[in-house]
Scaffold this active site. Structure first.
Site, PDB file in Angstrom:
ATOM      1  CE1 TYR A  59      46.364-137.298  43.914  1.00  0.00           C
ATOM      2  CE2 TYR A  59      47.689-135.284  44.190  1.00  0.00           C
ATOM      3  CZ  TYR A  59      47.331-136.631  43.773  1.00  0.00           C
ATOM      4  OH  TYR A  59      48.732-137.435  43.374  1.00  0.00           O
TER       5      TYR A  59
ATOM      6  N   GLY B 209      46.952-150.422  41.402  1.00  0.00           N
ATOM      7  CA  GLY B 209      47.221-149.665  40.525  1.00  0.00           C
ATOM      8  C   GLY B 209      48.291-150.038  39.680  1.00  0.00           C
TER       9      GLY B 209
ATOM     10  CG  ASN C 192      45.742-150.859  34.869  1.00  0.00           C
ATOM     11  OD1 ASN C 192      45.301-150.512  35.921  1.00  0.00           O
ATOM     12  ND2 ASN C 192      45.455-150.139  34.122  1.00  0.00           N
TER      13      ASN C 192
ATOM     14  N   GLY D  90      52.808-147.767  38.545  1.00  0.00           N
ATOM     15  CA  GLY D  90      52.476-149.024  38.987  1.00  0.00           C
ATOM     16  C   GLY D  90      52.906-150.198  38.146  1.00  0.00           C
TER      17      GLY D  90
END
Length: 407
Positions: free
Chosen positions: A286, A126, A128, A132
């Site tokens: 989550y 992750g 991009n 991250g």
């Protein structure tokens, strides 16, 4: 009160009086030369403290010796040559008292200040955007060879382009990783293996939040697969490379929301982890996966620490300006409203970088961090039986779905 004549008046106790110079011995001890009186001493002339420099030279610096035998330093990034050891900027006081070096205000670049990670290879899932990206960028700017593992190759390449524009000499490359597809996870591991690189830092940063119930192509609830099972599978596939690269570290980005889940002593089941219907609220799901992250990190450390691979979990910060809230307008609005009161993305990446690179954590793991400081996870997050159950269930779920892949 007037300053006493002859005493250097300064707001900083570490600033040297006129005529003094700071130097370093070959074993890293700092001493002070007085050019007026032609003598040297070990203690700082103003503060009375003793100091030492630690570790390698900062990224880009090299040590050389001139024709007269004097040591000098060259910075290949800024093209500076100096006789002053650049590590002096990061000298530490030799006190007996331990003080926390970083906190919630620290940035990832501050955590890495003075570090040279040349020769180290990191993979960040992750990478991009958001935390991250800042994690990958910070590691790359300090010499690490960084793999940006991204679902969207175009966005990943754009992120790599931004990092290269900041410093042309960085080593960054992009590999596609869709954690909602176990086949994609396998392909990334195979592609990385073809590069014949070591792997010193595996930073499991990717996450999915706030999406309605849906099944992946593997028949699993999407939040569970992206946040836990896909990254569990990736770690298993790269385990032998991590061991060969030891000492190596796995960093699991989780959340304080793991505290909102209670197991109540019940055994874990596949249905509880990956519900087959929409009876579970997305935020609740989550939170369950964030508890899985904490348990997975602890069990991974227990299994691999004897082979030189350590694992720690961390909370990066609350409701930062990331893409985590992109899936529902309500969460986007909420995250926007609280943005002035939350960490920056650089601050959010600090604890990931700290867990991955801090020298004081070498060989240490099975812990949970927040604001670059060790914290105690929830009681269920410390449940060793649940950690073992989660590992065994995860392996069974993978076996049932990946047996068709060529291993």
């Amino acid at each position: 009160m007037a300053a006493v004549e002859g005493i250097f008046d300064t707001d900083s106790e570490d600033e040297l009086p006129p005529g003094w110079e700071e130097r370093v011995t070959t074993d890293g001890r700092v001493y002070y030369a007085n050019h007026t009186e032609k003598n040297t001493q070990w203690v700082h002339p103003s503060s009375g403290k003793r100091k030492r420099v630690l570790g390698e030279l900062p990224y880009g610096w090299e040590q050389h010796t001139d024709e007269e035998g004097r040591i000098y330093y060259v910075d290949h990034v800024t093209k500076i040559t100096t006789y002053t050891d650049p590590r002096l900027a990061f000298a530490v006081t030799e006190d007996k008292e331990w003080r926390q070096r970083f906190d919630g205000h620290s940035t990832a670049l501050q955590v890495l200040q003075g570090r040279d990670l040349t020769g180290r290879v990191a993979m960040v899932t992750g990478a991009n955007c958001g935390i991250g990206f800042e994690t990958a960028r910070s590691l790359a700017l300090h010499g690490a060879h960084v793999i940006l593992a991204c679902r969207d190759l175009h966005k990943g390449n754009q992120a790599a382009k931004v990092i290269r524009a900041e410093r042309a000499s960085v080593q960054v490359e992009v590999l596609q990783l869709d954690l909602a597809s176990l086949r994609s996870v396998k392909q990334l591991a195979d592609n990385f293996r073809l590069r014949e690189l070591p792997l010193h830092f595996l930073i499991l940063n990717a996450g999915l939040f706030g999406v309605p119930w849906q099944l992946t192509e593997d028949g699993l609830e999407s939040i569970f697969q992206v946040n836990h099972l896909g990254q569990f599978y990736l770690t298993q596939l790269l385990e032998d490379i991590l061991v060969k690269s030891a000492p190596a570290r796995v960093v699991m980005v989780t959340s304080e929301s793991h505290r909102f889940v209670e197991l109540k002593g019940l055994p874990l089941t596949e249905e509880w982890l990956s519900p087959s219907s929409d009876r579970v609220w997305p935020v609740e799901q989550y939170n369950r996966t964030k508890l899985c992250n904490v348990l997975f990190s602890q069990e991974l450390h227990r299994r691999l620490s004897r082979r030189g691979v350590c694992s720690n979990a961390l909370h990066p910060g609350n409701m930062m300006a990331t893409n985590l809230a992109r899936n529902w307008w309500f969460y986007r609005l909420l995250f926007l409203l609280v943005r002035p009161f939350t960490k920056s993305l650089q601050q959010g990446a600090a604890t990931s970088v700290y867990c991955g690179t801090a020298r004081e954590l070498e060989g240490i793991g099975g812990m949970y961090f927040n604001n670059c400081c060790r914290c105690i996870p929830s009681p269920d997050g410390q449940n060793e039986r649940a950690a073992v159950e989660l590992w065994e269930i995860s392996e069974r779920m993978l076996t049932a779905r990946t047996s068709k892949f060529s291993l």
